[in-house]
Design an enzyme around this catalytic site. Structure first.
Site, short mmCIF file in Angstrom:
data_model
loop_
_atom_site.label_atom_id
_atom_site.label_comp_id
_atom_site.label_asym_id
_atom_site.label_seq_id
_atom_site.Cartn_x
_atom_site.Cartn_y
_atom_site.Cartn_z
N LYS A 22 33.69 29.12 33.28
CA LYS A 22 34.52 28.92 34.49
C LYS A 22 34.30 30.06 35.47
CE LYS A 22 39.00 30.22 34.54
NZ LYS A 22 39.42 31.05 35.68
N ARG A 398 43.02 23.82 34.24
CA ARG A 398 42.18 24.58 35.17
C ARG A 398 40.94 25.15 34.50
NH1 ARG A 398 45.17 29.40 37.33
NH2 ARG A 398 43.00 29.84 37.80
C1 EPZ Z 1 38.79 38.04 37.13
O1 EPZ Z 1 39.94 38.22 37.95
C2 EPZ Z 1 39.03 36.78 36.33
N1 EPZ Z 1 39.15 35.64 37.24
C3 EPZ Z 1 40.29 36.92 35.49
O2 EPZ Z 1 40.35 35.78 34.65
C4 EPZ Z 1 40.17 38.15 34.58
O3 EPZ Z 1 41.41 38.35 33.94
C5 EPZ Z 1 39.79 39.38 35.39
O4 EPZ Z 1 38.63 39.13 36.20
C6 EPZ Z 1 39.47 40.57 34.49
O5 EPZ Z 1 38.39 40.24 33.66
C7 EPZ Z 1 38.00 35.09 37.72
O6 EPZ Z 1 36.91 35.52 37.40
C8 EPZ Z 1 38.17 33.90 38.62
P1 EPZ Z 1 39.73 42.13 38.59
P2 EPZ Z 1 39.89 39.34 39.13
O7 EPZ Z 1 39.44 42.28 40.03
O8 EPZ Z 1 38.53 39.43 39.66
C9 EPZ Z 1 42.78 45.53 39.95
C10 EPZ Z 1 41.16 33.78 33.79
O9 EPZ Z 1 42.06 33.59 32.96
N2 EPZ Z 1 42.22 45.34 41.29
O10 EPZ Z 1 38.68 42.47 37.57
O11 EPZ Z 1 41.02 39.05 40.06
C11 EPZ Z 1 43.58 44.32 39.47
O12 EPZ Z 1 44.92 44.38 39.95
C12 EPZ Z 1 41.36 34.79 34.89
O13 EPZ Z 1 40.02 33.22 33.78
C13 EPZ Z 1 42.60 46.21 42.30
O14 EPZ Z 1 43.40 47.12 42.10
O15 EPZ Z 1 40.25 40.65 38.29
C14 EPZ Z 1 43.49 44.44 37.98
O16 EPZ Z 1 44.48 45.37 37.52
C15 EPZ Z 1 42.77 35.37 34.87
N3 EPZ Z 1 42.08 46.04 43.54
C16 EPZ Z 1 42.10 45.06 37.75
O17 EPZ Z 1 41.71 45.63 39.00
C17 EPZ Z 1 41.18 45.05 43.82
O18 EPZ Z 1 40.72 44.96 44.98
C18 EPZ Z 1 41.04 44.05 37.34
O19 EPZ Z 1 41.06 42.99 38.27
C19 EPZ Z 1 40.81 44.17 42.79
C20 EPZ Z 1 41.34 44.34 41.53
#
Ligand code: EPZ
Length: 430
Positions: A22, A398
Site C-alpha cells: 500500500k 483501506r
Molecule cells: C508513513 O506515514 C506511513 N503512511 C504510515 O503508515 C507509517 O506509520 C509512517 O510512515 C511511519 O512508518 C504512508 O506511507 C501512506 P512519517 P508518514 O512522516 O509519512 C513526524 C499505515 O498504517 N513528522 O514517517 O505520515 C511525524 O509526526 C500508515 O500504513 C514531523 O514531525 O509518517 C511522526 O512522529 C499509518 N514532521 C514521525 O515524523 C513532518 O514533516 C514519522 O512520520 C513529517 C513527519
C-alpha cells in the site's frame, strides 16, 4: 455499512498470498505525474487507499486503464492543472504526495492538505522545509491549501531533523527534475522508499542510495513512461504472521521478501513463535503460547510502528509483563481501550504501554480506530473465546486486500455483516 463478525478459537492453517505494498503504491501512483506518457504498474493492491489515489489522478485529467485487478496503465499527458482542491485530497492522507509530484512537473503546486489518521499530530514541516530548500516558496493559504512555487527547482542538501517517510518521498518527487544535485540526509529507509526510487529510475531518473540514510538525486530534464511491479506489502505480511501465531496455527505466507520482514520475524521468534524463511515465503508455526518481550517501534530497519498494534495483541496473553514503547507516533495506543473490552490488562503512559499477560481474551463488540488498530482487533477476535464484532471496518478496507477471504481460506470463522441502522442507534443510545 458493514461490521465484521468473528467466532474465535480456530487455528489458522494453509497458505496466504500477500498483495502489493500500500505505502509504495500511494507514492508511485502520483509519481506518474512526472512522466508525460504511459506508465504500466503491476502488483497494485486492490484496496480503497489505492482506488482513492487513482480517482484523484483521474479527476485531474489523467487517462487510466485497468488491465486487470492488479495492473493499471496511467497516462498523465492529459493532466493540465497543478491545483488539487480539498474535495479531492480529503479522501486520502497520502494525497500530500501530489505536492512533490506537481512541483516536479510544473515547479508549481496548489494542493489542499488532506485529513489524517487519528493517532496523534501529523505535521508536514519537514516536507515544507525540503520544498523550500529546493527553491519553492511555500505558504499555507485559506482552506488549508499548500501553495508552493519556484521559477526553477534547484538541487540542494536537505537534512531531515526527524526520519520521515512522507517527507523523504515528497522531496524525492520534487527533486528528480530539479537542476543539479539534491542530497537527502537522515532519509527514511523503508522498503517503499527503495521501491519508489526504483520506479523513478525506471522512468529515467537518477536516484542513488535509497534504503540508506543518504539519498543522492541528480536532476534530469525529462522522465519517460515505464513498466514496474510493486513490492509485496511487508505490513500485510507481518499482520498475517501475527494472526497465524495468535491462533496457534501453521500458515505459509507467500509472495513476500523475507529481508523486509526481518524485525517482525525476530520479535515473533523472541516470543516463542517458529518462523521458517524460504526465498519468497515464510512459514509461521505456534502453539499459541507466548513469552513476554519488550518492543520498541523505530523507523526501518527497526520494528515497524505499523505492526505495533498487531504484535501487542500477542503480548496481551503472553505470560508475564511486556513493555511496548511507540517510538514514532505520539498517540498510537487508542486501540488498547478496545483490547481492554476483551479482557486485556494494559497500563498506558504516553508512548509506553505495560501489558500484564492474561489467560485469554474474550469476544466483545469493538471498533477499528484506524487501519492497523482494526487489523489488531481482527487478530484479537481470531484468538479470543467467543464472538467478536468489529465496527468501522472501512478503515481496514483501506489497507488490506480481500482480508476476509484470505482469512477464511485458512480456516478463520469471519464474515462481513450489514449493520441495520436501528441496531447501531441502539448501541449509541445505550
Ligand atoms: C508513513 O506515514 C506511513 N503512511 C504510515 O503508515 C507509517 O506509520 C509512517 O510512515 C511511519 O512508518 C504512508 O506511507 C501512506 P512519517 P508518514 O512522516 O509519512 C513526524 C499505515 O498504517 N513528522 O514517517 O505520515 C511525524 O509526526 C500508515 O500504513 C514531523 O514531525 O509518517 C511522526 O512522529 C499509518 N514532521 C514521525 O515524523 C513532518 O514533516 C514519522 O512520520 C513529517 C513527519
Amino acid at each position: 455499512m458493514e461490521k465484521l463478525v468473528i467466532h474465535g478459537g480456530n487455528r489458522l492453517s494453509g497458505e496466504i498470498e500477500i498483495s502489493g505494498a500500500k505505502n509504495a503504491a500511494v507514492a508511485i501512483i502520483p509519481a506518474t505525474l512526472l512522466a508525460q506518457d504511459v506508465c504500466r504498474i503491476e502488483n497494485i493492491p486492490n484496496i480503497s487507499d489505492v482506488s482513492c489515489m487513482v480517482r484523484i489522478l483521474s479527476q485531474m485529467g489523467a487517462q487510466i486503464r485497468y488491465i486487470n485487478k492488479h495492473t493499471i496503465e496511467i497516462n498523465t499527458k492529459t493532466v493540465n492543472s497543478y491545483i488539487v482542491p480539498y474535495e479531492m485530497t480529503k479522501q486520502l492522507r497520502a494525497s500530500y504526495y501530489l505536492i512533490g509530484a506537481l512541483l516536479g512537473r510544473y515547479s508549481r503546486a496548489k494542493v489542499a492538505l488532506p485529513g489524517g489518521c487519528n493517532f496523534g499530530v501529523r505535521p508536514i514541516d519537514l516536507h515544507i522545509k525540503g520544498f523550500e530548500l529546493l527553491g519553492a516558496k511555500t505558504t499555507v493559504e485559506e482552506n488549508a491549501m499548500i501553495n508552493a512555487s519556484a521559477d526553477m527547482l534547484t538541487g540542494s542538501p536537505i537534512y531531515m531533523d526527524k526520519v520521515s517517510v512522507g517527507a523523504t518521498i515528497n522531496v524525492m518527487l520534487a527533486a528528480v527534475k530539479a537542476r543539479g544535485l539534491t542530497i537527502i540526509e537522515n532519509a527514511a529507509k523503508e522498503p517503499h522508499i527503495v521501491d519508489l526510487a526504483n520506479f523513478l529510475n525506471a522512468m529515467g531518473a537518477d536516484v542513488r542510495g535509497a534504503g540508506t540514510d543518504v539519498i543522492k538525486i541528480h536532476g534530469v530534464s525529462n522522465l519517460h513512461g515505464c513498466t514496474y511491479a510493486i513490492i509485496p506489502d511487508q505490513i500485510e505480511a507481518g499482520t498475517y504472521m501475527a494472526a497465524a501465531a495468535a491462533t496457534g496455527g501453521d500458515v505459509l505466507i507467500k509472495n513476500v521478501i523475507p529481508k523486509h520482514l526481518e524485525s517482525i520475524t525476530a520479535k515473533l521468534i523472541e516470543c516463542g513463535v517458529k518462523v521458517t524463511e524460504y526465498d519468497d515465503s515464510v512459514r509461521v508455526q505456534s502453539d499459541g503460547k507466548f513469552k513476554r518481550i519488550n518492543l520498541k517501534t523505530m523507523p526501518h530497519p527497526g520494528f515497524p510502528t505499523d505492526m505495533q498494534p498487531q504484535m501487542a495483541v500477542l503480548l496481551s496473553v503472553a505470560e508475564g509483563t511486556s513493555l511496548v514503547s511507540e517510538g514514532v507516533w505520539d498517540n498510537r495506543f487508542k486501540y488498547i481501550d478496545q483490547l481492554m473490552r476483551m479482557g486485556a490488562d494494559v497500563q498506558v503512559d504516553g508512548t509506553m504501554a505495560v501489558f500484564q499477560g492474561v489467560k485469554e481474551l474474550m469476544g466483545a463488540p469493538v471498533k477499528a480506530d484506524d487501519l492497523r488498530a482494526g487489523a489488531a482487533m481482527i487478530i484479537a477476535g481470531l484468538m479470543a473465546r467467543g464472538t467478536t464484532e468489529i465496527e468501522d471496518i472501512i478503515y481496514i478496507d483501506r489497507g488490506y486486500e480481500d482480508y476476509v477471504d484470505k482469512l477464511r481460506n485458512v480456516g478463520a470463522d469471519i464474515y462481513r455483516k450489514e449493520i441495520s441502522q436501528t441496531s447501531s442507534d441502539a448501541v449509541s443510545a445505550g
